[in-house]
Design a protein around this motif. Structure first.
Motif: not given
Lengths: 193, 562
Positions: A114-133
């Protein structure tokens, strides 16, 4: 007197370049090479004799059989030669569009989520564009899909994720995370490749 | 909860450093530290000077200005000629004249504003040249602060110290050793330090080929933070794993940028012979800093309304756009607040994508004049200007000639302090007005509406305060922004330093008046409150209208104000 000041300044700049710019830097390079060459050179990962990436630099995984990382704002995504963030302001419609598109993608690839289960890091881009995590929640969310595609028991994949969660350093610093490349390498091993 | 303990550890580490590093720095500048004497003495001989060559404030300021001018010139030359110089594995060409001007001024003024992406623009040699300034400029800032402290502690003296000796001692005994140890820890955690060029990798799992930018990063990272510089090797700065690999290095980097500005208050107390006076100045810094950290962390822990609108109701990790998973939301906010309030400007997350109130926290932190705790040296001398304003206001209230540390504060001192305090807001507001009224200025921002205005205001505030923090959406690499940015940074640095040194000279020449019953005590809560008031009133009143048009409008436009 004035000329003397200028010469003092020139000598100071030259001394600083030699001692601080070159001397200190080369000393650090030497110590890095001597004591911890792997880390000093970028924590590169060797897999069957081939350098396949850096532990510290994210890569794009788009096949459903692998765990996927975070959206990247570099062009092309995960361009390790030019790190960058999206720089979308919090009220920028482009941010909303990015999140909607990524969310639809995540929901399509992971049926039953469900949409409410998706954590923000999976849909929002990272600060470096290279986040390995990714966050542990973002990894667990992908477990049913990865298990199905790879014909592995869900419990085994779940255990694999659990063993790859890095907690806070000393229980204090930063946030819990999962290294995507290492997790996918472990997954390959579990599949037997 | 973990965030709470992070703060506890940070405060404890800073408290220990305050006492011991603060005391050590006082010994260094009093000439009581000699363990690198074998290196120190030849340097003095080469410079044609020595600890006995005391300078008047004019000589001191003259040496500082000439040295800075030569530094700008040398840095500019290297950037323009990098294509024909060694240590350039990527074969990058010359930096354009406008960008080279902006960058040279930026690093010589301890600003480290970057209108370029490091890994795609600068050769290793150019980066190393910038590192030289990252070492030297904090030493210059600290030297000016120490000269002002001498002005307060000396009696009827014509001199305030020797510029070359102060800078050399600061480099040898303070900056180099700490940066060296910190650099090793960073490499141990995974920060890159190599002269080999970029690594090319191919991953058969996903068919990915990557060119991974590398370089001598870790040693720059250490002094970038310790020297409150902020200019990183890579475009995304301390958000990248190669600069800031783990949650632990994140805290280490925060510690490094706070340690000298806070500890200098102990040095100040020790050199004037009253630790309570140092503690009072520390209290002013810490109260403002703590308030801003709390406010901004809270703002960043909230969900972004745009995300809530997309149906992501459950957001335990707050606003993650432009943030890295290993740091999380609150530690990202802590880093960026610490960095904006120390005139460092490095980022571990995208400031542009912070919530409106998160951005407000960073912007206003700079607008207070970088005093909480401010940059290396610049934080202390600027807050002492505010302290003089505060005792002046206190003196006006009771109708008595104000004193600070036994020195009578008269017309000349108040004028110099007022000048030093007002130069920055004037430069920032005039240049922002210029930028928004010209097409060349309005073409800069990437976002529209109030956020676009905030990007312009943020850029000019950041450069005027020698911070270098970027709301990265602004395309600053244009002739217009490069040129006015350079002017902005020069004013923010030298138009404050020169009045400070003049003040140091004026105070040093005065005799000390004995304390009496009517003396306003400057080591009591009343003084702390009055100084905080002076800082907030100067920053708040001058910038409130401008801030209203940016982040405040943006926050209100959500129809929600927490």
């Amino acid at each position: 007197m004035r000329v003397k000041v200028i010469w003092s300044a020139v000598r100071m700049v030259l001394l600083a370049v030699v001692v601080l710019g070159l001397g200190y830097n080369l000393l650090m390079v030497g110590i890095g090479e001597g004591l911890m060459p792997g880390r000093a050179n970028g924590s590169l990962i060797n897999h069957h004799g081939q350098v396949i990436g850096s532990k510290l630099i994210g890569q794009q995984f788009s096949s459903p059989r692998f765990f996927e990382g975070r959206p990247s704002a570099t062009t092309p995504p995960y361009n390790a030669a030019s790190s960058a963030a999206s720089n979308y302001g919090p009220t920028n419609p482009a941010l909303l569009k990015e999140i909607r598109t990524n969310l639809a993608q995540v929901l399509k690839e992971n049926p039953g989520v469900k949409a409410s289960q998706v954590p923000p890091d999976l849909v929002e881009s990272s600060a470096s564009g290279l986040d390995p995590d990714i966050s542990p929640a973002a990894a667990y969310l992908q477990v049913p899909r990865v298990a199905r595609v790879n014909h592995l028991p869900v419990s085994e994949v779940r255990a694999l994720v659990a063993s790859h969660v890095s907690g806070r350093f000393l229980g204090l610093y930063g946030a819990a995370h999962v290294n995507v490349l290492e997790l996918n390498l472990a997954l390959l091993k579990a599949v037997g490749q | 909860m973990a965030y709470f303990w992070t703060i506890v550890v940070l405060v404890a580490a800073l408290a220990v450093a305050w006492r011991f590093l603060g005391s050590y720095m006082a010994a260094v500048f009093d000439g009581r530290v000699h363990w690198l004497g074998w290196l120190e003495r030849p340097l003095y001989r080469a410079l044609g000077t020595g600890p006995d060559h005391e300078q008047t404030w004019k000589r001191y300021a003259g040496a500082l200005l000439v040295f800075s001018a030569v530094s700008v010139f040398a840095t500019y030359l290297v950037l323009r000629l990098q294509g024909s110089l060694p240590l350039n594995p990527q074969h990058l060409g010359a930096v354009s004249p406008a960008l080279a001007w902006n960058t040279a001024v930026s690093f010589v003024t301890n600003t480290n504003w970057q209108n370029y992406g490091g890994e795609t623009t600068l050769s290793y040699l150019s980066q190393m040249t910038l590192v030289v300034q990252q070492f030297v400029t904090p030493a210059v800032g600290i030297a000016v602060a120490i000269a002002l402290v001498r002005g307060l502690s000396r009696r009827s003296s014509q001199t305030v110290g020797n510029f070359w000796v102060d800078v050399t001692r600061c480099l040898l005994y303070i900056l180099l050793p700490i940066a060296f140890v910190a650099g090793l820890v960073l490499v141990g955690q995974g920060a890159v330090q190599t002269l080999a060029g970029p690594a090319t990798i191919h991953d058969p799992l996903n068919g990915v080929t990557q060119v991974i930018a590398r370089g001598p990063i870790a040693f720059m990272e250490a002094i970038k933070q310790l020297g409150t510089n902020g200019g990183g090797f890579l475009n995304a700065n301390a958000a990248t794993t190669f600069e800031n690999p783990t949650g632990f290095t994140n805290l280490l980097l925060i510690f490094l940028l706070l340690v000298i500005p806070f500890s200098l208050t102990y040095t100040f107390g020790k050199m004037i012979g009253s630790r309570r006076q140092g503690a009072a100045v520390l209290a002013v810094m810490a109260i403002i800093f703590g308030t801003w950290v709390g406010f901004t962390s809270y703002a960043e822990h909230q969900a972004n309304p745009a995300v809530a609108a997309a149906g992501l109701a459950h957001q335990p990790t707050g606003n993650m756009e432009g943030k890295e998973v290993r740091f999380g939301d609150t530690s990202s906010a802590l880093f960026n607040v610490a960095s904006t309030q120390t005139s460092t400007g490095s980022v571990n997350s995208s400031a542009d994508s912070f919530t409106p109130m998160g951005g407000f926290g960073m912007l206003t932190g700079m607008m207070l004049g970088e005093v909480s705790p401010g940059g290396d040296g610049s934080g202390l001398y600027t807050i002492l200007l505010f302290a003089i304003i505060a005792v002046f206001i206190g003196g006006l209230m009771i109708g008595r000639t104000p004193e600070y540390l036994g020195k009578k504060i008269q017309a000349r001192e108040v004028k110099l302090a007022g000048l030093g305090v007002l130069v920055m807001p004037i430069a920032v507001l005039v240049l922002t007005g210029l930028a928004v009224s010209l097409q060349a200025g309005r073409a800069g921002p990437a976002n529209v509406g109030p956020h676009g205005f905030t990007e312009i205001l943020y850029a000019i505030t950041s450069q005027g305060n020698n911070n270098g923090s970027a709301f990265a959406g602004l395309n600053g690499n244009t002739a217009f922004y490069n040129v006015i940015g350079g002017i902005d940074m020069l004013i923010g640095r030298f138009a404050i330093m020169v009045p400070v040194l003049a003040l140091a000279g004026a105070l040093a020449a005065k005799a000390v008046v004995p304390e009496s019953l009517g003396t306003f005590r400057t080591d009591k809560p009343m003084f702390v409150g009055l100084t905080i008031g002076a800082i907030l009133i100067v920053g708040g009143l001058t910038f409130f209208p401008a801030v209203s048009l940016g982040p405040i409008v943006e926050q209100l436009s959500h129809g929600r104000f927490f």
